[in-house]
Motif scaffolding. Structure first.
Motif, PDB file in Angstrom:
ATOM      1  N   GLU A 266      26.999 -12.036 -19.412  1.00 50.92           N
ATOM      2  CA  GLU A 266      27.586 -10.700 -19.244  1.00 50.92           C
ATOM      3  C   GLU A 266      26.842  -9.928 -18.165  1.00 50.92           C
ATOM      4  O   GLU A 266      25.688  -9.555 -18.363  1.00 50.92           O
ATOM      5  CB  GLU A 266      27.517  -9.923 -20.559  1.00 50.92           C
ATOM      6  N   MET A 267      27.494  -9.716 -17.011  1.00 52.39           N
ATOM      7  CA  MET A 267      26.898  -8.967 -15.913  1.00 52.39           C
ATOM      8  C   MET A 267      27.991  -8.162 -15.219  1.00 52.39           C
ATOM      9  O   MET A 267      29.152  -8.543 -15.259  1.00 52.39           O
ATOM     10  CB  MET A 267      26.255  -9.910 -14.887  1.00 52.39           C
ATOM     11  N   PRO A 268      27.606  -7.059 -14.560  1.00 56.50           N
ATOM     12  CA  PRO A 268      28.598  -6.293 -13.802  1.00 56.50           C
ATOM     13  C   PRO A 268      29.005  -7.051 -12.536  1.00 56.50           C
ATOM     14  O   PRO A 268      28.320  -7.981 -12.116  1.00 56.50           O
ATOM     15  CB  PRO A 268      27.852  -5.000 -13.452  1.00 56.50           C
ATOM     16  N   ARG A 269      30.101  -6.676 -11.952  1.00 58.70           N
ATOM     17  CA  ARG A 269      30.654  -7.202 -10.691  1.00 58.70           C
ATOM     18  C   ARG A 269      31.031  -8.676 -10.753  1.00 58.70           C
ATOM     19  O   ARG A 269      32.157  -9.016 -10.460  1.00 58.70           O
ATOM     20  CB  ARG A 269      29.718  -6.934  -9.509  1.00 58.70           C
ATOM     21  N   MET A 270      30.127  -9.567 -11.130  1.00 61.78           N
ATOM     22  CA  MET A 270      30.455 -10.989 -11.272  1.00 61.78           C
ATOM     23  C   MET A 270      29.646 -11.548 -12.437  1.00 61.78           C
ATOM     24  O   MET A 270      28.424 -11.533 -12.413  1.00 61.78           O
ATOM     25  CB  MET A 270      30.122 -11.771  -9.996  1.00 61.78           C
ATOM     26  N   ASP A 271      30.352 -12.044 -13.467  1.00 65.43           N
ATOM     27  CA  ASP A 271      29.646 -12.559 -14.645  1.00 65.43           C
ATOM     28  C   ASP A 271      29.133 -13.977 -14.408  1.00 65.43           C
ATOM     29  O   ASP A 271      29.359 -14.575 -13.351  1.00 65.43           O
ATOM     30  CB  ASP A 271      30.524 -12.476 -15.890  1.00 65.43           C
ATOM     31  N   GLY A 272      28.419 -14.496 -15.394  1.00 67.93           N
ATOM     32  CA  GLY A 272      27.813 -15.810 -15.268  1.00 67.93           C
ATOM     33  C   GLY A 272      28.818 -16.940 -15.098  1.00 67.93           C
ATOM     34  O   GLY A 272      28.557 -17.898 -14.372  1.00 67.93           O
ATOM     35  N   PHE A 273      29.962 -16.838 -15.758  1.00 74.88           N
ATOM     36  CA  PHE A 273      30.978 -17.886 -15.624  1.00 74.88           C
ATOM     37  C   PHE A 273      31.527 -17.933 -14.200  1.00 74.88           C
ATOM     38  O   PHE A 273      31.697 -19.012 -13.620  1.00 74.88           O
ATOM     39  CB  PHE A 273      32.113 -17.680 -16.629  1.00 74.88           C
ATOM     40  N   ASP A 274      31.811 -16.753 -13.624  1.00 76.21           N
ATOM     41  CA  ASP A 274      32.302 -16.714 -12.243  1.00 76.21           C
ATOM     42  C   ASP A 274      31.236 -17.173 -11.259  1.00 76.21           C
ATOM     43  O   ASP A 274      31.540 -17.820 -10.257  1.00 76.21           O
ATOM     44  CB  ASP A 274      32.783 -15.308 -11.874  1.00 76.21           C
ATOM     45  N   LEU A 275      29.983 -16.852 -11.547  1.00 75.20           N
ATOM     46  CA  LEU A 275      28.893 -17.326 -10.693  1.00 75.20           C
ATOM     47  C   LEU A 275      28.888 -18.850 -10.668  1.00 75.20           C
ATOM     48  O   LEU A 275      28.844 -19.457  -9.591  1.00 75.20           O
ATOM     49  CB  LEU A 275      27.549 -16.801 -11.197  1.00 75.20           C
ATOM     50  N   VAL A 276      28.953 -19.484 -11.825  1.00 73.78           N
ATOM     51  CA  VAL A 276      28.938 -20.952 -11.881  1.00 73.78           C
ATOM     52  C   VAL A 276      30.163 -21.541 -11.191  1.00 73.78           C
ATOM     53  O   VAL A 276      30.056 -22.535 -10.465  1.00 73.78           O
ATOM     54  CB  VAL A 276      28.814 -21.457 -13.335  1.00 73.78           C
ATOM     55  N   ARG A 277      31.325 -20.922 -11.353  1.00 71.78           N
ATOM     56  CA  ARG A 277      32.530 -21.404 -10.648  1.00 71.78           C
ATOM     57  C   ARG A 277      32.308 -21.378  -9.125  1.00 71.78           C
ATOM     58  O   ARG A 277      32.687 -22.306  -8.421  1.00 71.78           O
ATOM     59  CB  ARG A 277      33.749 -20.571 -11.019  1.00 71.78           C
ATOM     60  N   ASN A 278      31.697 -20.302  -8.639  1.00 75.10           N
ATOM     61  CA  ASN A 278      31.412 -20.195  -7.207  1.00 75.10           C
ATOM     62  C   ASN A 278      30.389 -21.244  -6.762  1.00 75.10           C
ATOM     63  O   ASN A 278      30.531 -21.822  -5.681  1.00 75.10           O
ATOM     64  CB  ASN A 278      30.888 -18.795  -6.863  1.00 75.10           C
ATOM     65  N   LEU A 279      29.381 -21.487  -7.579  1.00 76.14           N
ATOM     66  CA  LEU A 279      28.376 -22.491  -7.233  1.00 76.14           C
ATOM     67  C   LEU A 279      29.004 -23.881  -7.152  1.00 76.14           C
ATOM     68  O   LEU A 279      28.727 -24.650  -6.232  1.00 76.14           O
ATOM     69  CB  LEU A 279      27.241 -22.501  -8.258  1.00 76.14           C
ATOM     70  N   ARG A 280      29.841 -24.218  -8.114  1.00 75.77           N
ATOM     71  CA  ARG A 280      30.446 -25.554  -8.158  1.00 75.77           C
ATOM     72  C   ARG A 280      31.475 -25.754  -7.049  1.00 75.77           C
ATOM     73  O   ARG A 280      31.761 -26.893  -6.661  1.00 75.77           O
ATOM     74  CB  ARG A 280      31.090 -25.819  -9.526  1.00 75.77           C
ATOM     75  N   ALA A 281      32.022 -24.665  -6.513  1.00 70.81           N
ATOM     76  CA  ALA A 281      33.001 -24.762  -5.426  1.00 70.81           C
ATOM     77  C   ALA A 281      32.330 -24.893  -4.059  1.00 70.81           C
ATOM     78  O   ALA A 281      32.993 -25.204  -3.072  1.00 70.81           O
ATOM     79  CB  ALA A 281      33.910 -23.531  -5.434  1.00 70.81           C
ATOM     80  N   ASP A 282      31.031 -24.680  -3.994  1.00 72.66           N
ATOM     81  CA  ASP A 282      30.282 -24.722  -2.735  1.00 72.66           C
ATOM     82  C   ASP A 282      29.514 -26.044  -2.659  1.00 72.66           C
ATOM     83  O   ASP A 282      28.663 -26.330  -3.507  1.00 72.66           O
ATOM     84  CB  ASP A 282      29.311 -23.534  -2.699  1.00 72.66           C
ATOM     85  N   ALA A 283      29.789 -26.848  -1.641  1.00 70.98           N
ATOM     86  CA  ALA A 283      29.164 -28.167  -1.519  1.00 70.98           C
ATOM     87  C   ALA A 283      27.640 -28.077  -1.493  1.00 70.98           C
ATOM     88  O   ALA A 283      26.957 -28.952  -2.035  1.00 70.98           O
ATOM     89  CB  ALA A 283      29.670 -28.868  -0.265  1.00 70.98           C
ATOM     90  N   ARG A 284      27.087 -27.039  -0.895  1.00 68.21           N
ATOM     91  CA  ARG A 284      25.638 -26.879  -0.797  1.00 68.21           C
ATOM     92  C   ARG A 284      25.002 -26.534  -2.140  1.00 68.21           C
ATOM     93  O   ARG A 284      23.864 -26.880  -2.418  1.00 68.21           O
ATOM     94  CB  ARG A 284      25.335 -25.778   0.229  1.00 68.21           C
ATOM     95  N   LEU A 285      25.757 -25.855  -3.017  1.00 63.37           N
ATOM     96  CA  LEU A 285      25.211 -25.333  -4.262  1.00 63.37           C
ATOM     97  C   LEU A 285      25.672 -26.079  -5.512  1.00 63.37           C
ATOM     98  O   LEU A 285      25.134 -25.855  -6.593  1.00 63.37           O
ATOM     99  CB  LEU A 285      25.580 -23.849  -4.413  1.00 63.37           C
ATOM    100  N   ARG A 286      26.636 -26.970  -5.376  1.00 60.16           N
ATOM    101  CA  ARG A 286      27.259 -27.549  -6.579  1.00 60.16           C
ATOM    102  C   ARG A 286      26.310 -28.352  -7.447  1.00 60.16           C
ATOM    103  O   ARG A 286      26.503 -28.460  -8.642  1.00 60.16           O
ATOM    104  CB  ARG A 286      28.508 -28.337  -6.233  1.00 60.16           C
ATOM    105  N   GLY A 287      25.259 -28.901  -6.889  1.00 60.88           N
ATOM    106  CA  GLY A 287      24.313 -29.684  -7.689  1.00 60.88           C
ATOM    107  C   GLY A 287      23.167 -28.871  -8.268  1.00 60.88           C
ATOM    108  O   GLY A 287      22.312 -29.417  -8.969  1.00 60.88           O
ATOM    109  N   LEU A 288      23.154 -27.582  -8.001  1.00 60.99           N
ATOM    110  CA  LEU A 288      22.078 -26.712  -8.470  1.00 60.99           C
ATOM    111  C   LEU A 288      22.154 -26.555  -9.993  1.00 60.99           C
ATOM    112  O   LEU A 288      23.172 -26.154 -10.522  1.00 60.99           O
ATOM    113  CB  LEU A 288      22.212 -25.342  -7.796  1.00 60.99           C
TER     114      LEU A 288
END
Length: 82
Positions: free
Chosen positions: A54-76
């Motif tokens: 639970e966070m303002p502007r972008m929650d943890g679930f959306d953060l992870v979706r963005n990470l997994r969609a980025d080739a550089r960050l998906r394995g983080l």
């Protein structure tokens, strides 16, 4: 080793985790929400992300979706804490 902790300012666990990790020698960066986390990740990659859900502007679930969609960050590794 660097750790990014993401959570709103009222998230007490973020500050506890920061102190514990720093005491053990980890470099710790803080982000108040998912958008700020993405900005910090553009600058430097940590070994792991600890994220509140639970966070303002972008929650943890959306953060992870963005990470997994980025080739550089998906394995983080991400640990969700709430």
């Amino acid at each position: 080793m660097k750790v990014l902790i993401t959570g709103c300012a009222g998230f007490i666990g973020m500050h506890v985790a920061q102190r514990l990790l720093a005491r053990e020698g980890y470099r710790v960066a803080l982000a108040k929400d998912g958008l700020e986390a993405l900005e910090k990740l553009a600058e430097e990659l940590p070994a792991v992300v600890l994220s509140d859900i639970e966070m303002p502007r972008m929650d943890g679930f959306d953060l992870v979706r963005n990470l997994r969609a980025d080739a550089r960050l998906r394995g983080l590794p991400v640990i969700m804490i709430t």
